[in-house]
Write an enzyme that holds these catalytic residues in place. Structure first.
Site, PDB file in Angstrom:
ATOM      1  N   HIS A 125      -2.990   8.869  -2.057  1.00  0.00           N
ATOM      2  CA  HIS A 125      -1.566   8.994  -1.772  1.00  0.00           C
ATOM      3  C   HIS A 125      -1.249  10.477  -1.654  1.00  0.00           C
ATOM      4  CE1 HIS A 125       2.798   8.800  -2.587  1.00  0.00           C
ATOM      5  NE2 HIS A 125       2.736   7.499  -2.310  1.00  0.00           N
ATOM      6  N   GLN A 206      -1.198   2.189  -8.874  1.00  0.00           N
ATOM      7  CA  GLN A 206      -1.397   0.831  -8.377  1.00  0.00           C
ATOM      8  C   GLN A 206      -2.264  -0.022  -9.290  1.00  0.00           C
ATOM      9  OE1 GLN A 206       0.174  -0.514  -5.917  1.00  0.00           O
ATOM     10  NE2 GLN A 206       1.056   1.317  -4.991  1.00  0.00           N
ATOM     11  N   LYS A 229       6.496   0.405 -10.805  1.00  0.00           N
ATOM     12  CA  LYS A 229       5.512  -0.454 -10.150  1.00  0.00           C
ATOM     13  C   LYS A 229       5.010  -1.566 -11.069  1.00  0.00           C
ATOM     14  CE  LYS A 229       3.969   3.174  -6.968  1.00  0.00           C
ATOM     15  NZ  LYS A 229       4.598   2.680  -5.737  1.00  0.00           N
ATOM     16  N   CYS A 369       2.315   6.888   2.973  1.00  0.00           N
ATOM     17  CA  CYS A 369       2.078   8.144   2.241  1.00  0.00           C
ATOM     18  C   CYS A 369       0.583   8.385   2.044  1.00  0.00           C
ATOM     19  CB  CYS A 369       2.795   8.142   0.891  1.00  0.00           C
ATOM     20  SG  CYS A 369       4.587   8.049   1.028  1.00  0.00           S
TER      21      CYS A 369
END
Length: 416
Positions: A125, A206, A229, A369
């Protein structure tokens, strides 16, 4: 199969009930960008503001002490979540991006010189590239990229060995790619980093929502994560850092509670982790993130991982049957962490997202991104469906039905 967790989320409760809300019937496939929040998170934050609202760490009266306790309890919950040795190794930040910037400014800017190398992967990212570019510009260090197999997203042992060497001082790698969904071999990469004396940083934005993370087993020196997230609030994240490293670092931001003593000429800093938490802290957000973590733990990260894999397998199997749909990366749904990125021949990803939005399906489109990865894969833009614990098989089937019509909606005639 009915999803028993949807009732825990006000967003999905409003969608699933017979109401006239604007979002009724919406299929949300963008959890890699941000997840939704269960009632328990919102209630925890409301409870803090309603009954414990005071500036933590500063007051000697009982209300401030309760606010401090709530804040520090959240730190303990976060430490336990990723198996940190102690809560002092958890620094609350605004998000994973700020966590990575903290390390770049406080460690990278003070420990690198010309000739040193920083190693990242091609799938990072931007938040795990741009800070290191800045460090390189200021110190004369060089940024090196480990590349992956274009079909599977796997970084080979040979690539790791060729890019991490005696000049490497920092290795910073994403745990799970937000584009390919691949889980990187972070333990192996960390061993290679430590063998040459480099520090090892993991971007867990993530991974933390989808799998059990053990920073001691990974042997990460730093681990970055975001609350939003993993069903927590926006504006709160955490940086794990080994105590010895945190103690050796200069603070990233200055002022407020991070100070121990100030004279006209100088200042000394508070103990870790407080020396990295300048100003009034985001106490209610930390409480909300802790509530989200407990919620995920009650479900079981292993159950979330299994659910995400099952849905990804169903989605990929259906996509493989639709002509002109191209899956980017592995076709094994068990290796996607709920993230499936794709293109459709002749249809720009922005148009895919717009057409599906008209059908009340929310997906992400663009470079995600991660532009260096797109350039490497020769994909300027892609569409991405990202799944989480509240998504259902029925939603997958509706998505596939609509996806099969995107080309015809774009003016292509049936070529069968």
């Amino acid at each position: 199969m009915e999803n028993k967790y949807r009732k825990d989320f006000p967003f999905f409760k409003s969608i699933d009930e017979n109401s006239s809300v604007e979002n009724k019937g919406l299929i949300y496939f963008d959890s890699a960008a941000t997840a939704h929040r269960p009632f328990i998170v919102l209630n925890a934050m409301t409870h803090f503001y309603a009954t414990e609202n005071a500036n933590p760490l500063r007051g000697l009266y009982s209300l401030s002490e309760r606010a401090t306790m709530a804040y520090e309890n959240s730190r303990q919950v976060t430490a336990d979540f990723i198996n940190a040795k102690e809560p002092a190794e958890i620094v609350f930040t605004r998000n994973a991006s700020e966590s990575l910037n903290l390390v770049a400014y406080s460690w990278g800017m003070n420990n690198l010189k010309a000739g040193d190398e920083i190693c990242v992967s091609i799938m990072e990212h931007h938040s795990n590239i741009v800070p290191w570019q800045m460090v390189c510009r200021h110190t004369g260090a060089k940024l090196v990229f480990m590349e992956c197999d274009k079909q599977t997203g796997i970084i080979s042992d040979e690539e790791i060995a060729s890019k991490i060497n005696k000049n490497t001082k920092i290795v910073s790698v994403v745990h799970v790619s937000n584009v390919l969904g691949v889980t990187n071999p972070v333990k192996k990469i960390g061993e290679a980093a430590h063998n040459v004396g480099a520090i090892f940083i993991v971007d867990g934005a993530q991974s933390a929502p989808h799998m059990k993370v053990d920073v001691q087993d990974i042997n990460a020196d730093f681990f970055a994560m975001s609350g939003h997230k993993l069903c927590g609030p926006m504006g709160i994240g955490a940086l794990y850092g080994k105590r010895a490293l945190l103690e050796s670092m200069e603070p990233f931001l200055r002022g407020g509670e991070m100070i121990e003593y100030v004279t006209r000429e100088n200042a000394t800093w508070a103990e870790i982790p407080h020396k990295f938490e300048a100003g009034t802290v985001s106490a209610a957000d930390a409480v909300g993130m802790a509530a989200a973590i407990r919620y995920l733990q009650n479900i079981g990260l292993e159950n979330i991982e299994k659910h995400d894999a099952e849905l990804a397998c169903r989605l990929i199997a259906g996509m493989e049957k639709i002509p002109h749909v191209n899956i980017i990366g592995s076709h094994d749904g068990n290796k996607r962490c709920g993230i499936v990125t794709f293109t459709i021949d002749g249809v720009h990803p922005h148009d895919i997202a717009s057409l599906l939005s008209d059908e009340k399906i929310a997906i992400r489109a663009g470079h995600h991104c991660a532009q260096p990865l797109g350039q490497y894969l020769e994909q300027t833009a892609t569409a991405r469906a990202s799944l989480y614990l509240y998504n259902t098989e029925q939603e997958i089937d509706i998505f596939l039905e609509k996806l099969a019509q995107v080309r015809s909606w774009s003016g292509f005639k049936d070529e069968s």
